[in-house]
Design an enzyme around this catalytic site. Sequence first.
Site, PDB file in Angstrom:
ATOM      1  N   SER A  45       3.338  -1.626  10.409  1.00 44.10           N
ATOM      2  CA  SER A  45       5.014  -1.863  10.686  1.00 44.10           C
ATOM      3  C   SER A  45       5.469  -3.142  10.264  1.00 44.10           C
ATOM      4  O   SER A  45       6.389  -3.810  10.983  1.00 44.10           O
ATOM      5  CB  SER A  45       5.282  -1.381  12.130  1.00 44.10           C
ATOM      6  OG  SER A  45       4.743  -0.169  12.337  1.00 44.10           O
ATOM      7  N   GLY A  77       2.873  -1.116   4.216  1.00 46.67           N
ATOM      8  CA  GLY A  77       3.022   0.456   3.961  1.00 46.67           C
ATOM      9  C   GLY A  77       4.084   0.907   3.594  1.00 46.67           C
ATOM     10  O   GLY A  77       4.760   0.622   2.430  1.00 46.67           O
ATOM     11  N   GLU A 118      -5.438  -4.812  10.710  1.00 51.18           N
ATOM     12  CA  GLU A 118      -4.358  -3.813  10.932  1.00 51.18           C
ATOM     13  C   GLU A 118      -4.340  -2.850  12.352  1.00 51.18           C
ATOM     14  O   GLU A 118      -5.524  -2.025  12.252  1.00 51.18           O
ATOM     15  CB  GLU A 118      -4.227  -2.698   9.719  1.00 51.18           C
ATOM     16  CG  GLU A 118      -3.933  -3.493   8.381  1.00 51.18           C
ATOM     17  CD  GLU A 118      -3.359  -2.326   7.361  1.00 51.18           C
ATOM     18  OE1 GLU A 118      -2.216  -2.674   7.160  1.00 51.18           O
ATOM     19  OE2 GLU A 118      -3.972  -1.360   7.337  1.00 51.18           O
ATOM     20  N   GLY A 148       2.555   2.635  10.693  1.00 56.37           N
ATOM     21  CA  GLY A 148       3.400   3.502  10.673  1.00 56.37           C
ATOM     22  C   GLY A 148       4.318   3.864  11.788  1.00 56.37           C
ATOM     23  O   GLY A 148       4.779   5.135  11.847  1.00 56.37           O
ATOM     24  N   ASN A 198       0.933  -1.173  -0.024  1.00 54.12           N
ATOM     25  CA  ASN A 198       0.192   0.049   0.131  1.00 54.12           C
ATOM     26  C   ASN A 198       1.053   1.190  -0.081  1.00 54.12           C
ATOM     27  O   ASN A 198       1.522   1.603   0.973  1.00 54.12           O
ATOM     28  CB  ASN A 198      -0.735  -0.094   1.370  1.00 54.12           C
ATOM     29  CG  ASN A 198      -1.482   1.097   1.402  1.00 54.12           C
ATOM     30  OD1 ASN A 198      -1.727   2.137   0.701  1.00 54.12           O
ATOM     31  ND2 ASN A 198      -2.141   1.578   2.559  1.00 54.12           N
ATOM     32  N   TRP A 199       0.979   1.823  -1.207  1.00 53.50           N
ATOM     33  CA  TRP A 199       2.068   3.245  -1.285  1.00 53.50           C
ATOM     34  C   TRP A 199       1.238   4.133  -0.646  1.00 53.50           C
ATOM     35  O   TRP A 199       2.021   5.180  -0.627  1.00 53.50           O
ATOM     36  CB  TRP A 199       2.201   3.274  -2.922  1.00 53.50           C
ATOM     37  CG  TRP A 199       3.141   2.397  -3.434  1.00 53.50           C
ATOM     38  CD1 TRP A 199       3.672   1.169  -2.950  1.00 53.50           C
ATOM     39  CD2 TRP A 199       3.932   2.374  -4.525  1.00 53.50           C
ATOM     40  NE1 TRP A 199       4.611   0.567  -3.534  1.00 53.50           N
ATOM     41  CE2 TRP A 199       4.815   1.345  -4.917  1.00 53.50           C
ATOM     42  CE3 TRP A 199       3.682   3.123  -5.794  1.00 53.50           C
ATOM     43  CZ2 TRP A 199       5.169   1.064  -5.769  1.00 53.50           C
ATOM     44  CZ3 TRP A 199       4.105   2.914  -7.009  1.00 53.50           C
ATOM     45  CH2 TRP A 199       5.186   1.964  -7.058  1.00 53.50           C
ATOM     46  N   LYS A 200       0.175   4.181  -0.239  1.00 49.69           N
ATOM     47  CA  LYS A 200      -0.649   5.386   0.253  1.00 49.69           C
ATOM     48  C   LYS A 200      -0.606   6.547  -0.577  1.00 49.69           C
ATOM     49  O   LYS A 200      -0.231   6.289  -1.913  1.00 49.69           O
ATOM     50  CB  LYS A 200      -0.204   5.785   1.649  1.00 49.69           C
ATOM     51  CG  LYS A 200      -0.194   4.433   2.696  1.00 49.69           C
ATOM     52  CD  LYS A 200       0.011   4.740   4.046  1.00 49.69           C
ATOM     53  CE  LYS A 200      -0.231   3.375   4.825  1.00 49.69           C
ATOM     54  NZ  LYS A 200      -0.157   3.487   6.240  1.00 49.69           N
ATOM     55  N   GLU A 226      -6.814   4.832   7.823  1.00 50.94           N
ATOM     56  CA  GLU A 226      -6.791   6.212   7.265  1.00 50.94           C
ATOM     57  C   GLU A 226      -8.025   6.936   6.585  1.00 50.94           C
ATOM     58  O   GLU A 226      -8.131   7.938   6.824  1.00 50.94           O
ATOM     59  CB  GLU A 226      -5.440   6.365   6.568  1.00 50.94           C
ATOM     60  CG  GLU A 226      -4.079   6.331   7.439  1.00 50.94           C
ATOM     61  CD  GLU A 226      -2.909   5.885   6.649  1.00 50.94           C
ATOM     62  OE1 GLU A 226      -2.601   5.829   5.568  1.00 50.94           O
ATOM     63  OE2 GLU A 226      -2.104   5.190   7.557  1.00 50.94           O
ATOM     64  N   HIS A 232      -9.403   1.204   4.997  1.00 51.54           N
ATOM     65  CA  HIS A 232      -7.964   1.409   5.695  1.00 51.54           C
ATOM     66  C   HIS A 232      -8.399   2.347   6.796  1.00 51.54           C
ATOM     67  O   HIS A 232      -9.208   3.437   6.692  1.00 51.54           O
ATOM     68  CB  HIS A 232      -7.094   1.939   4.780  1.00 51.54           C
ATOM     69  CG  HIS A 232      -5.961   1.810   5.299  1.00 51.54           C
ATOM     70  ND1 HIS A 232      -5.240   2.995   6.408  1.00 51.54           N
ATOM     71  CD2 HIS A 232      -4.535   0.876   5.433  1.00 51.54           C
ATOM     72  CE1 HIS A 232      -3.968   2.943   6.626  1.00 51.54           C
ATOM     73  NE2 HIS A 232      -3.642   1.765   6.170  1.00 51.54           N
TER      74      HIS A 232
HETATM   75  P1  PGA Z   1       2.993   0.409   7.502  1.00 48.64           P
HETATM   76  O1  PGA Z   1       1.500   0.794   7.000  1.00 48.64           O
HETATM   77  O2  PGA Z   1       3.412  -0.846   7.192  1.00 48.64           O
HETATM   78  O3  PGA Z   1       3.638   1.716   7.103  1.00 48.64           O
HETATM   79  O4  PGA Z   1       2.704   0.559   8.977  1.00 48.64           O
HETATM   80  C1  PGA Z   1       0.559  -0.273   6.974  1.00 48.64           C
HETATM   81  C2  PGA Z   1      -0.690  -0.005   6.307  1.00 48.64           C
HETATM   82  O5  PGA Z   1      -1.165   1.049   6.684  1.00 48.64           O
HETATM   83  O6  PGA Z   1      -1.333  -0.527   5.267  1.00 48.64           O
END
Ligand code: PGA
Length: 249
Positions: free
Chosen positions: A211, A232, A167, A173, A11-13, A99, A97
């Site tokens: 993470s 991510g 998650e 993150g 997931n590149w966000k 976010e 997600h």
């Molecule tokens: P992260 O994000 O690996 O940077 O913790 C994971 C995600 O939000 O899918």
Amino acid sequence: MVSVRKLIAGNWKMNGLSNQIVEAVAVAEDLARNPPKARVAICPPSILVHRIAERLARSIVEVGAQDLHGEAAGAFTGDTSGEMLHDAGARVVIIGHSERRTLHYEDDAVVSGKVNAALRAGLEPIICVGERLEHREAGQALEVVCQQLERSLPMTLDGRAFVVAYEPVWAIGTGLTPTLDEIADMHRAIRTLLVERFSNGAARPILYGGSVKPSNAADILHTQDVDGVLVGGASLLAKDFLPIIRAAE
Ligand code: PGA
């Protein structure tokens, strides 16, 4: 026990300009030389979906999106439909997600509607759930996540291809992760719920996300009921993402 093929999804966000495409190509080239056992997907920002899908057309790497609108088309300024993403080459889509849930106020009902939209468009949904730190600390993590799942998974999913991603919000993150036992407990609870609700619930992949990095991927991927990871930050560079894909073997 049904064995589920592992899925490693990136997931590149909201990261990456056109020069980021080389990272997806580098992943695809490496996997072409030495095909992995796992399924692999990269979900770039929607503006890059088409270009990456074209570059990876003959690759085993699938391209996905990070969100979609619930409707197929219409007066929804700034939005992108599942049909558009599919037309651009996406085959999977991340939905719900944390976010999106936090920053765009998407609740379980919205998530469930978007899951139906994904199915309508021919996209395989990766449906995200996860508890906040206060729930984990209060011992309510299992209850909160199972309730989110009940409300986020429409019954139309029965018999269809879909993926659940667990998650924990506090692990995204932050560099923090639950213990392997905590991950196993949660995945077991999710598996039980999927088996109870869906005729194909035993065979649906349950991913862990939050993470994940090259140094912890193997342990997480070999934890009971973990069928893959949603990555991510560590999916942005091929040099980090490839060892995570290889850790599934
Ligand atoms: P992260 O994000 O690996 O940077 O913790 C994971 C995600 O939000 O899918």
